[in-house]
Scaffold this motif. Structure first.
Motif, PDB file in Angstrom:
ATOM      1  N   ASP A   1     -10.368   6.285  -5.552  1.00  0.00           N
ATOM      2  CA  ASP A   1     -10.629   6.835  -6.882  1.00  0.00           C
ATOM      3  C   ASP A   1     -11.714   5.827  -7.496  1.00  0.00           C
ATOM      4  O   ASP A   1     -12.461   6.440  -8.437  1.00  0.00           O
ATOM      5  CB  ASP A   1      -9.484   6.388  -7.601  1.00  0.00           C
ATOM      6  CG  ASP A   1      -9.203   6.967  -8.984  1.00  0.00           C
ATOM      7  OD1 ASP A   1      -9.411   7.983  -9.156  1.00  0.00           O
ATOM      8  OD2 ASP A   1      -9.263   6.321 -10.212  1.00  0.00           O
TER       9      ASP A   1
ATOM     10  N   GLU B   1      -8.315  -0.628   4.865  1.00  0.00           N
ATOM     11  CA  GLU B   1      -7.151   0.297   4.727  1.00  0.00           C
ATOM     12  C   GLU B   1      -7.062   1.501   6.022  1.00  0.00           C
ATOM     13  O   GLU B   1      -5.917   1.529   6.396  1.00  0.00           O
ATOM     14  CB  GLU B   1      -7.371   1.279   3.505  1.00  0.00           C
ATOM     15  CG  GLU B   1      -7.265   0.442   2.057  1.00  0.00           C
ATOM     16  CD  GLU B   1      -7.510   1.258   0.937  1.00  0.00           C
ATOM     17  OE1 GLU B   1      -7.101   0.598  -0.147  1.00  0.00           O
ATOM     18  OE2 GLU B   1      -8.095   2.287   0.835  1.00  0.00           O
TER      19      GLU B   1
ATOM     20  N   HIS C   1      -4.854  10.522  -5.889  1.00  0.00           N
ATOM     21  CA  HIS C   1      -3.684   9.899  -5.714  1.00  0.00           C
ATOM     22  C   HIS C   1      -3.378   9.937  -4.269  1.00  0.00           C
ATOM     23  O   HIS C   1      -4.171  10.066  -3.334  1.00  0.00           O
ATOM     24  CB  HIS C   1      -2.568  10.710  -6.459  1.00  0.00           C
ATOM     25  CG  HIS C   1      -2.892  11.123  -7.929  1.00  0.00           C
ATOM     26  ND1 HIS C   1      -2.361  10.466  -8.842  1.00  0.00           N
ATOM     27  CD2 HIS C   1      -3.560  12.060  -8.371  1.00  0.00           C
ATOM     28  CE1 HIS C   1      -2.801  10.901  -9.932  1.00  0.00           C
ATOM     29  NE2 HIS C   1      -3.635  11.891  -9.787  1.00  0.00           N
ATOM     30  N   LYS C   2      -2.011   9.428  -4.084  1.00  0.00           N
ATOM     31  CA  LYS C   2      -1.591   9.097  -2.590  1.00  0.00           C
ATOM     32  C   LYS C   2      -0.402   9.377  -2.413  1.00  0.00           C
ATOM     33  O   LYS C   2       0.532   9.561  -3.194  1.00  0.00           O
ATOM     34  CB  LYS C   2      -1.480   7.464  -2.383  1.00  0.00           C
ATOM     35  CG  LYS C   2      -0.979   7.062  -0.736  1.00  0.00           C
ATOM     36  CD  LYS C   2      -0.788   5.635  -0.972  1.00  0.00           C
ATOM     37  CE  LYS C   2      -1.662   4.907  -1.456  1.00  0.00           C
ATOM     38  NZ  LYS C   2      -1.453   3.555  -1.653  1.00  0.00           N
TER      39      LYS C   2
ATOM     40  N   GLU D   1      -1.180   5.126  -6.206  1.00  0.00           N
ATOM     41  CA  GLU D   1      -2.588   5.288  -6.463  1.00  0.00           C
ATOM     42  C   GLU D   1      -3.404   5.066  -5.369  1.00  0.00           C
ATOM     43  O   GLU D   1      -2.872   4.264  -4.428  1.00  0.00           O
ATOM     44  CB  GLU D   1      -2.987   4.362  -7.612  1.00  0.00           C
ATOM     45  CG  GLU D   1      -2.210   4.932  -8.890  1.00  0.00           C
ATOM     46  CD  GLU D   1      -2.917   3.915 -10.038  1.00  0.00           C
ATOM     47  OE1 GLU D   1      -3.381   2.964  -9.650  1.00  0.00           O
ATOM     48  OE2 GLU D   1      -2.322   4.148 -11.236  1.00  0.00           O
ATOM     49  N   TRP D   2      -4.546   5.563  -5.207  1.00  0.00           N
ATOM     50  CA  TRP D   2      -5.655   5.175  -3.949  1.00  0.00           C
ATOM     51  C   TRP D   2      -6.903   4.815  -4.651  1.00  0.00           C
ATOM     52  O   TRP D   2      -7.699   5.235  -4.809  1.00  0.00           O
ATOM     53  CB  TRP D   2      -5.889   6.315  -3.127  1.00  0.00           C
ATOM     54  CG  TRP D   2      -6.262   5.882  -1.876  1.00  0.00           C
ATOM     55  CD1 TRP D   2      -7.225   5.006  -1.445  1.00  0.00           C
ATOM     56  CD2 TRP D   2      -5.599   6.224  -0.268  1.00  0.00           C
ATOM     57  NE1 TRP D   2      -7.228   4.783  -0.297  1.00  0.00           N
ATOM     58  CE2 TRP D   2      -6.531   5.763   0.530  1.00  0.00           C
ATOM     59  CE3 TRP D   2      -4.789   7.424  -0.073  1.00  0.00           C
ATOM     60  CZ2 TRP D   2      -6.119   5.857   2.042  1.00  0.00           C
ATOM     61  CZ3 TRP D   2      -4.491   7.537   1.170  1.00  0.00           C
ATOM     62  CH2 TRP D   2      -5.108   6.855   2.305  1.00  0.00           C
TER      63      TRP D   2
ATOM     64  N   PRO E   1      -4.878  10.991   0.914  1.00  0.00           N
ATOM     65  CA  PRO E   1      -5.398  10.912  -0.309  1.00  0.00           C
ATOM     66  C   PRO E   1      -5.113  12.493  -0.829  1.00  0.00           C
ATOM     67  O   PRO E   1      -5.130  13.777  -0.142  1.00  0.00           O
ATOM     68  CB  PRO E   1      -6.816  10.897  -0.338  1.00  0.00           C
ATOM     69  CG  PRO E   1      -7.153  11.236   1.282  1.00  0.00           C
ATOM     70  CD  PRO E   1      -5.819  11.050   1.864  1.00  0.00           C
TER      71      PRO E   1
ATOM     72  N   LEU F   1     -11.784   0.009   1.762  1.00  0.00           N
ATOM     73  CA  LEU F   1     -11.346   1.189   2.495  1.00  0.00           C
ATOM     74  C   LEU F   1     -11.472   1.150   4.234  1.00  0.00           C
ATOM     75  O   LEU F   1     -10.625   1.560   4.901  1.00  0.00           O
ATOM     76  CB  LEU F   1     -12.243   2.479   1.923  1.00  0.00           C
ATOM     77  CG  LEU F   1     -12.019   3.749   2.665  1.00  0.00           C
ATOM     78  CD1 LEU F   1     -10.630   4.204   2.030  1.00  0.00           C
ATOM     79  CD2 LEU F   1     -12.956   4.729   2.232  1.00  0.00           C
TER      80      LEU F   1
ATOM     81  N   PRO G   1       0.041   8.129   5.049  1.00  0.00           N
ATOM     82  CA  PRO G   1      -0.352   8.364   3.813  1.00  0.00           C
ATOM     83  C   PRO G   1      -1.522   9.070   3.692  1.00  0.00           C
ATOM     84  O   PRO G   1      -2.470   9.344   4.728  1.00  0.00           O
ATOM     85  CB  PRO G   1      -0.636   7.096   3.584  1.00  0.00           C
ATOM     86  CG  PRO G   1      -0.396   6.072   4.603  1.00  0.00           C
ATOM     87  CD  PRO G   1      -0.105   6.831   5.711  1.00  0.00           C
TER      88      PRO G   1
ATOM     89  N   PHE H   1       0.794  -1.217  -0.210  1.00  0.00           N
ATOM     90  CA  PHE H   1       0.065   0.141   0.162  1.00  0.00           C
ATOM     91  C   PHE H   1       0.911   1.161   0.216  1.00  0.00           C
ATOM     92  O   PHE H   1       0.594   2.251  -0.674  1.00  0.00           O
ATOM     93  CB  PHE H   1      -0.819  -0.151   1.191  1.00  0.00           C
ATOM     94  CG  PHE H   1      -1.882   1.072   1.318  1.00  0.00           C
ATOM     95  CD1 PHE H   1      -2.964   1.400   0.461  1.00  0.00           C
ATOM     96  CD2 PHE H   1      -1.499   2.262   2.249  1.00  0.00           C
ATOM     97  CE1 PHE H   1      -3.741   2.675   0.956  1.00  0.00           C
ATOM     98  CE2 PHE H   1      -2.169   3.329   2.258  1.00  0.00           C
ATOM     99  CZ  PHE H   1      -3.493   3.465   1.612  1.00  0.00           C
TER     100      PHE H   1
ATOM    101  N   SER I   1       2.537   2.067  -3.436  1.00  0.00           N
ATOM    102  CA  SER I   1       1.659   2.480  -4.437  1.00  0.00           C
ATOM    103  C   SER I   1       1.560   4.072  -4.484  1.00  0.00           C
ATOM    104  O   SER I   1       1.206   4.714  -3.364  1.00  0.00           O
ATOM    105  CB  SER I   1       0.428   1.704  -4.436  1.00  0.00           C
ATOM    106  OG  SER I   1      -0.635   2.304  -5.420  1.00  0.00           O
TER     107      SER I   1
ATOM    108  N   SER J   1      -9.448   2.465  -4.120  1.00  0.00           N
ATOM    109  CA  SER J   1     -10.513   2.179  -3.438  1.00  0.00           C
ATOM    110  C   SER J   1     -11.128   3.666  -3.432  1.00  0.00           C
ATOM    111  O   SER J   1     -12.400   3.782  -4.151  1.00  0.00           O
ATOM    112  CB  SER J   1     -10.512   1.943  -2.149  1.00  0.00           C
ATOM    113  OG  SER J   1      -9.655   2.949  -1.280  1.00  0.00           O
TER     114      SER J   1
END
Length: 288
Positions: A79, A153, A183-184, A74-75, A175, A150, A173, A69, A72, A77
């Protein structure tokens, strides 16, 4: 399925007519994009696509692995949720969700939205952060897997916070909504004493670093130091920024400071702060 362009809306969106399976009469639809490459009578092929592919569904059902996690950008869930609300014409709910996400398009709101998100993680309040109406609507339109993802997460992020609590740099982290995609970014922060010209520690402040990657600029670090109403920032990039770019950033920074009632300066550097990677435990053994 073959369709024929039979007209255009006032917004230049194509109107197409097609015969579906086992239909005797054509049906017309408005394509949800603008184009100038199609003309009246153009033939196009339409391929039906399910609202969520098996690959996406599988990704939403995967266990939460902290190391993967954190690696990455990208987020997925979040998105997926935002995209689903927009595609389902839930415009107001999509706007509500977007307003809750930090975004460089609304720089003055980033501190409040980021703090609210962090507080929700600490309290384990995913439904409270997302909003009851948004959560129920996502459930109703078949996005239960994204909601469950989510929730996992949020639980996993509590573990990441606990793992890094005793470290010099703490990691969080966040969003970040940019150009309709979530994005993350990783927020690194620690308490630092402020030092004057005599190198004597003064009142404590908080140092933070956003480690982000931008399409045109590559890796960028926003290295900040905040105490009370003062916020100083160093923009760190792989290559030196041009004088015009520096001037534009400085001008925008002053505007944001004035809008938020803060004071501070912005500087530039072409070397990075060394930051820790999230190690945690064996990623093959830890999951939520």
């Amino acid at each position: 399925i073959q369709a024929t362009v039979t007209g255009f809306t006032a917004q230049s969106q194509p109107i197409v007519s097609l015969f579906g399976p086992r239909q005797d009469e054509s049906q017309s639809f408005v394509l949800q994009f603008q184009t100038h490459s199609l003309t009246l009578g153009s033939k196009i092929q339409i391929l039906p696509v399910p609202p969520q592919t098996e690959i996406q569904q599988s990704a939403m059902n995967q266990p939460f692995v902290p190391a993967s996690f954190m690696a990455s950008r990208e987020w997925a869930s979040l998105d997926n949720m935002l995209e689903s609300l927009n595609q389902s014409q839930m415009t107001q709910l999509a706007q509500n969700m977007a307003q809750a996400l930090p975004s460089p398009a609304r720089p003055a709101s980033i501190p409040a939205t980021a703090l609210f998100f962090i507080a929700a993680i600490q309290a384990g309040e995913m439904p409270g952060w997302l909003g009851d109406r948004v959560a129920k609507t996502l459930q109703r339109i078949g996005k239960g897997a994204s909601l469950e993802r989510l929730a996992r997460e949020f639980s996993g992020l509590q573990k990441i916070a606990a793992d890094t609590a005793g470290q010099d740099w703490k990691m969080q982290p966040l969003p970040m909504l940019w150009q309709e995609e979530v994005h993350k970014i990783i927020l690194y922060h620690r308490d630092d004493p402020y030092r004057n010209d005599d190198e004597k520690p003064q009142k404590k402040g908080t140092r933070f670093v956003f480690d982000i990657e931008l399409p045109r600029m590559g890796l960028v670090q926003l290295d900040g130091y905040v105490r009370k109403t003062n916020l100083d920032l160093i923009v760190r990039t792989e290559k030196p920024l041009s004088k015009n770019m520096q001037h534009a950033i400085q001008k925008r920074y002053v505007q944001v400071m004035q809008a938020t009632g803060l004071h501070g300066e912005v500087a530039f550097a072409d070397r990075f702060v060394e930051l820790p990677d999230y190690a945690g435990q064996d990623p093959t053994q830890i999951s939520v």
